[in-house]
Write a protein that holds these residues in place. Structure first.
Motif, PDB file in Angstrom:
ATOM      1  N   ASN A   1      -2.502 -15.851   8.794  1.00  0.00           N
ATOM      2  CA  ASN A   1      -3.194 -14.698   8.292  1.00  0.00           C
ATOM      3  C   ASN A   1      -3.011 -13.409   7.715  1.00  0.00           C
ATOM      4  O   ASN A   1      -3.850 -12.669   7.069  1.00  0.00           O
ATOM      5  CB  ASN A   1      -5.236 -14.317   9.378  1.00  0.00           C
ATOM      6  CG  ASN A   1      -5.518 -15.772   8.929  1.00  0.00           C
ATOM      7  OD1 ASN A   1      -6.225 -16.399   8.382  1.00  0.00           O
ATOM      8  ND2 ASN A   1      -5.792 -16.333  10.621  1.00  0.00           N
TER       9      ASN A   1
ATOM     10  N   LYS B   1      -3.989  -9.694   9.667  1.00  0.00           N
ATOM     11  CA  LYS B   1      -3.543  -9.780   8.794  1.00  0.00           C
ATOM     12  C   LYS B   1      -2.806  -9.084   7.852  1.00  0.00           C
ATOM     13  O   LYS B   1      -2.246  -8.602   7.123  1.00  0.00           O
ATOM     14  CB  LYS B   1      -4.847  -9.555   7.719  1.00  0.00           C
ATOM     15  CG  LYS B   1      -5.855 -10.576   8.293  1.00  0.00           C
ATOM     16  CD  LYS B   1      -7.628 -10.026   7.647  1.00  0.00           C
ATOM     17  CE  LYS B   1      -9.060 -11.212   8.101  1.00  0.00           C
ATOM     18  NZ  LYS B   1     -10.165 -10.818   7.141  1.00  0.00           N
ATOM     19  N   ARG B   2      -2.952  -7.582   9.410  1.00  0.00           N
ATOM     20  CA  ARG B   2      -2.088  -6.573   8.639  1.00  0.00           C
ATOM     21  C   ARG B   2      -1.247  -5.969   9.757  1.00  0.00           C
ATOM     22  O   ARG B   2      -1.979  -6.163  11.029  1.00  0.00           O
ATOM     23  CB  ARG B   2      -2.804  -5.469   8.290  1.00  0.00           C
ATOM     24  CG  ARG B   2      -1.811  -4.121   7.940  1.00  0.00           C
ATOM     25  CD  ARG B   2      -3.521  -3.190   6.991  1.00  0.00           C
ATOM     26  NE  ARG B   2      -2.321  -1.535   6.791  1.00  0.00           N
ATOM     27  CZ  ARG B   2      -2.244  -1.864   5.061  1.00  0.00           C
ATOM     28  NH1 ARG B   2      -3.057  -2.607   4.285  1.00  0.00           N
ATOM     29  NH2 ARG B   2      -1.558  -0.602   4.710  1.00  0.00           N
TER      30      ARG B   2
ATOM     31  N   THR C   1      -1.697 -11.079   5.734  1.00  0.00           N
ATOM     32  CA  THR C   1      -1.132 -10.708   4.739  1.00  0.00           C
ATOM     33  C   THR C   1       0.025  -9.255   4.222  1.00  0.00           C
ATOM     34  O   THR C   1       0.877  -9.040   3.220  1.00  0.00           O
ATOM     35  CB  THR C   1      -1.736 -10.700   3.425  1.00  0.00           C
ATOM     36  OG1 THR C   1      -3.293  -9.441   4.480  1.00  0.00           O
ATOM     37  CG2 THR C   1      -2.948 -11.706   3.518  1.00  0.00           C
TER      38      THR C   1
ATOM     39  N   GLU D   1      -7.101  -8.105  14.016  1.00  0.00           N
ATOM     40  CA  GLU D   1      -6.868  -8.177  12.507  1.00  0.00           C
ATOM     41  C   GLU D   1      -5.852  -7.007  12.054  1.00  0.00           C
ATOM     42  O   GLU D   1      -5.229  -7.396  10.970  1.00  0.00           O
ATOM     43  CB  GLU D   1      -8.272  -8.132  11.411  1.00  0.00           C
ATOM     44  CG  GLU D   1      -9.083  -9.037  12.280  1.00  0.00           C
ATOM     45  CD  GLU D   1     -10.595  -8.887  10.972  1.00  0.00           C
ATOM     46  OE1 GLU D   1     -10.181  -7.771  10.016  1.00  0.00           O
ATOM     47  OE2 GLU D   1     -10.945  -9.851  11.552  1.00  0.00           O
TER      48      GLU D   1
ATOM     49  N   SER E   1      -5.075 -14.603  14.148  1.00  0.00           N
ATOM     50  CA  SER E   1      -6.002 -13.955  13.083  1.00  0.00           C
ATOM     51  C   SER E   1      -5.575 -12.242  12.392  1.00  0.00           C
ATOM     52  O   SER E   1      -6.057 -11.654  11.771  1.00  0.00           O
ATOM     53  CB  SER E   1      -7.561 -13.281  14.031  1.00  0.00           C
ATOM     54  OG  SER E   1      -6.749 -12.136  15.139  1.00  0.00           O
TER      55      SER E   1
END
Length: 904
Positions: free
Chosen positions: A363, A339-340, A365, A314, A337
């Motif tokens: 996903n 996110k960062r 962001t 993630e 998956s």
């Protein structure tokens, strides 16, 4: 029950108060209450000995006090749960005091012994030292001394800590985690501190974590980050050299892994770790600064991160790894998956891998690619020298040969075939061109807007990022020099940081960022702005433009400056600090109705001329560090219009002037001082010494300027009164002329004005001015003799005035359209206001418009004493024709003939 409660309260307050006073006064120790109980905080006080802690204390912090032994059991309560003795002078842990202490405080949950001088030696750590600490959950032994003695039975020392959850120890090649660690079922967090020492752990083999299968977080980052300024070591004394493949795969429950600042590990060691990650439950991976910053650039290969696609990663932190290029298709292996993602402080070169498959990270962001190419900037930064420069080159060759790919960035590697769409950019442009074909492009108007087809716009910046990215950080990445037509592939972008770049010119527009709420364009030395740069950013709530050169931008002088922030209807925070701004147009912020914070500090403003009355939500206006001597009345009025309960303004660090010229400003400051932030620090030095603060200066100026101000006020009042009286006198004396010209102007504006030089334009030969009491004389005698017998055209008001029109307008029209005006003078005539009005208007017409031709005829029908005749009529008698109406009937014929001749 109430009595018992009161006794307990009294006992606690009395005893605790006495001990607290003793603690704070005699032992220089701070004791205070916290939510979880009582806290004794004696950190950094340089105690000579331990204070006596009263019952009820659950936390004791005596860190960095130069203590050389453990506290006595007499000084420590049995309720103690947390003990911090870090940063002292402890050299052994097996003293008499320590053994008694660890047997006494058997409720202890955390123990911090870091940053002491305790050798990590089996003779110093007897296996029964922690026997009674069965409830201990956290143990920190880092930043102590690594010895050359083998310490293979560390598990025998730690084994009694059956509740241990977090364990931190200096990573040493003399230590291993034996079979006893398997009994620690709750041990989930391990920190192998990267101490710089010749006995530092350099290599992690496959079996290193065999007995730690329950770990969820593992931190094996190096100490190099924390000792960067000392430079008393070499990189090899801090960094891991190698991690064998298979070592991390044993940690099947692993969620968090940090291998950062191992400057000798490189991407060879990183690749071994990534191969193990699919066998874990990894969510967060920190792999920052795995190369020394003075080393050569490296290439990120597909095989380096290929295992990621089989993980649920993630967050990935991959900063400062000297990467300048990546194989095309490398982004394909980042898991959906994710996110960062942070890739800052690398050496990225834009190429096709930039666009390949970014749309697959649904996903993602947060994206940080800031601080690029910093190695090219010369500075005073101390670079970490590489122990073996050629070892990095050999690692690169090894990776290239083992993966069967070329390091030449211009060669299409095998993994390109697995990229979802290698022609993403070409397809995107082609689609845009097709869209433009259906539009009439012959009349494209500039400036550009987001509706302009991309194929017909020059210098288009296409930003390809995953469609759900919300935050992009690209500060200090040497971008520039002009920000032209920019299109973001992600329409969900909420924050964009482009500070510390080289955008000297901001043209725009910035398209497909309609959800953007935060934009930072500070520190770009921008001196040119277009009026439509922010036009499409309708959702922005915070805009930072600090440290630019907007003060010299031409747009501040253009008429379209009103459009600069015209679409930022949701803007809450605007910062224009340090821009060299000397002047701002009054209506520049006219649409910022929801603004809360407005920062114009560190500019060159000398006054405030901006209308902020519409900013009903404004709570803070920062005008500090400008060149304001004092505010004008207009400036104070503008700010007064925005004063509310929550409004505050900062005028600190301005060269405020204190003299009689600024006295009204000083009084204004004093009156509203609760609204001014840092008001106590405002100063305005006077010629008189020792007076700098505003309140004292106000008292001094009140005495000095009171007479001066009174004199000015009196003089101004007298001048105003004199001018008012003068105007009244002039208006009164010229009242009839003013009235006359008013009606003439009114007639000219609405109905057109006819000159009097042409006799054919007169409608009447004469206008008869008379009182209502003389109507019979006019209708029987005057009308018969002049109109019926002499065939003259007369204007008689009760017959010829236009109904519905003002009397004054009718009178002016009648006089203006008649060659002569006949006044029938009687006692009733002199008493009539309208008759006298007709006299004044006719006389004014005779003087102003008839070019010297006499038009007034006075007929005295009655004998009137001279003293009762008004001055205006006497003036007309002396200048114009007048006739007395005869008393004898025989003389009437002569009168009418004479009157007819006067008209003809």
């Amino acid at each position: 029950m109430l009595l018992i409660w009161m006794i307990n309260i009294f006992y606690f307050n009395f005893i605790a108060g006495q001990n607290s006073q003793q603690c704070t006064t005699e032992k220089r120790c701070q004791c205070k209450k916290v939510e979880s109980g009582l806290l004794a905080d004696c950190s950094g006080l340089n105690l000579n000995s331990y204070p006596t802690f009263f019952d009820g204390i659950v936390t004791i912090d005596v860190s960095y006090n130069k203590l050389n032994d453990f506290p006595s059991t007499l000084d420590v309560p049995t309720t103690l749960k947390h003990l911090n003795i870090s940063g002292n002078l402890l050299e052994r842990i097996d003293t008499v005091k320590s053994r008694k202490l660890f047997s006494y405080i058997n409720n202890l949950e955390s123990l911090n012994l870091s940053s002491n001088f305790i050798p990590l030696d089996p003779q110093v750590y007897p296996k029964d030292i922690f026997m009674k600490l069965s409830k201990l959950k956290s143990l920190d032994l880092t930043r102590n001394i690594l010895t050359q003695c083998e310490f293979r039975n560390l598990d025998n020392v730690i084994n009694p800590l059956v509740s241990l959850e977090f364990f931190a120890i200096d990573g040493s090649q003399k230590i291993s985690f034996g079979f006893g660690f398997q009994t620690l079922k709750f041990l989930k967090h391990l920190r192998l501190y990267g101490s710089c020492n010749e006995n530092r752990l350099l290599t992690i083999k496959e079996d290193y974590f065999d007995n730690l299968s329950n770990l969820k977080t593992l931190d094996i980052s190096s100490e190099i980050e924390r000792n960067f300024t000392s430079m008393n070591w070499t990189t090899s004394l801090c960094s891991l050299f190698y991690i064998y493949r298979g070592a991390i795969s044993k940690l099947s429950h692993l969620i968090y892994l940090d291998i950062s600042y191992n400057r000798e590990l490189g991407l060879c060691g990183f690749s071994n770790i990534t191969q193990d990650l699919p066998f874990t439950q990894i969510r967060i991976l920190r792999a920052n600064y795995l190369h020394c910053n003075a080393g050569p650039s490296v290439t990120l290969l597909c095989e380096d991160i290929k295992p990621f696609i089989n993980t649920s990663l993630e967050e990935l932190y991959f900063d400062g790894n000297n990467i300048d290029f990546a194989q095309t298709g490398v982004l394909y292996y980042l898991p959906a998956s994710l996110k960062r993602l942070t890739l800052k402080s690398n050496r990225w070169i834009q190429n096709r891998y930039t666009y390949c498959n970014t749309f697959g990270l649904t996903n993602l962001t947060f994206l940080d690619i800031s601080d690029m190419n910093q190695h090219q900037i010369s500075s005073d930064e101390q670079y970490v020298s590489c122990q073996d420069f050629f070892r990095i080159i050999n690692c690169e060759k090894l990776r290239s040969s083992s993966f069967g790919t070329s390091l030449n960035p211009r060669v299409w590697e095998a993994c390109i075939e697995q990229c979802l769409n290698p022609r993403t950019v070409e397809n995107f442009y082609q689609q845009k061109k097709q869209d433009g074909v259906n539009n009439d492009t012959t009349n494209i108007s500039y400036p550009l807007t987001c509706s302009t087809p991309i194929s017909f716009a020059t210098n288009v910046n296409m930003i390809f990022v995953p469609r759900n990215v919300e935050h992009i950080v690209m500060n200090n990445s040497r971008l520039g020099h002009t920000l032209t037509y920019t299109y973001f592939a992600s329409s969900n972008l909420k924050s964009l940081i482009l500070s510390h770049n080289q955008f000297y010119s901001l043209i725009g527009p910035i398209c497909n960022a309609t959800k953007l709420k935060y934009l930072d364009l500070s520190n770009n030395r921008c001196s040119h702005l277009s009026a439509y740069i922010f036009r499409e950013l309708i959702a922005v709530e915070k805009l930072i433009l600090d440290n630019n050169l907007i003060g010299s931008a031409q747009i501040l002088k253009d008429k379209n400056i009103r459009d600069l922030f015209s679409m930022q209807l949701k803007l809450k925070e605007l910062s224009l600090a340090s821009n060299g701004i000397k002047f701002l147009p009054t209506e520049i912020f006219r649409n910022l109705k929801k603004i809360r914070h407005l920062n114009l500090s560190k500019n060159q403003l000398t006054d405030w001329n901006i209308n902020i009355e519409h900013m009903r939500h404004l709570t803070y206006l920062d005008l500090s560090e400008n060149q304001i001597l004092f505010l004008s009345d207009t400036g104070m009025a503008f700010i007064d219009s925005s004063f509310s309960k929550k409004f505050a303004i900062d005028l600190s660090l301005n060269p405020i002037q204190c003299n009689c010229d600024s006295y009204s400003f000083i009084m204004w400051l004093i009156k509203r001082q609760e609204k001014f932030k840092k008001f106590k620090h405002y100063n305005c030095p006077l010629i008189k010494p020792n007076i700098t603060d505003i309140p004292t200066a106000n008292i001094y100026l009140k005495k000095k300027c009171s007479s001066y101000v009174s004199l000015i006020v009196l003089a101004i009042n007298l001048i105003i009164c004199f001018l008012a009286v003068l105007v009244i006198v002039i208006v009164y004396r010229r009242r009839w002329k003013l009235r006359y010209w008013y009606y003439i102007a009114k007639r000219q504006y609405f109905r057109g004005y006819n000159g009097v030089a042409d006799e054919n334009r007169y409608r009447f030969d004469a206008f008869i001015s008379y009182a209502d009491e003389d109507r019979l004389f006019v209708t029987k005698s005057v009308k018969t003799k002049l109109e019926e017998e002499a065939s003259l055209r007369l204007c008689i008001h009760h017959r010829d005035f236009i109904p519905g029109c003002d009397i004054a307008d009718n009178i002016i029209n009648a006089i203006h359209q008649s060659r002569k005006v006949i006044f029938i003078i009687t006692e009733a005539f002199l008493k009539s206001e309208w008759c006298m009005y007709e006299v004044h208007m006719a006389h004014t017409e005779n003087v102003m418009s008839r070019q010297g031709i006499n038009m007034l005829i006075l007929v005295f029908k009655e004998e009137i004493p001279q003293k009762r005749i008004p001055q205006k009529i006497m003036q007309i008698v002396q200048e114009e024709v007048y006739i007395d109406f005869p008393d004898d009937i025989e003389d009437e014929e002569i009168f009418w003939n004479h009157l007819t001749d006067s008209l003809l």
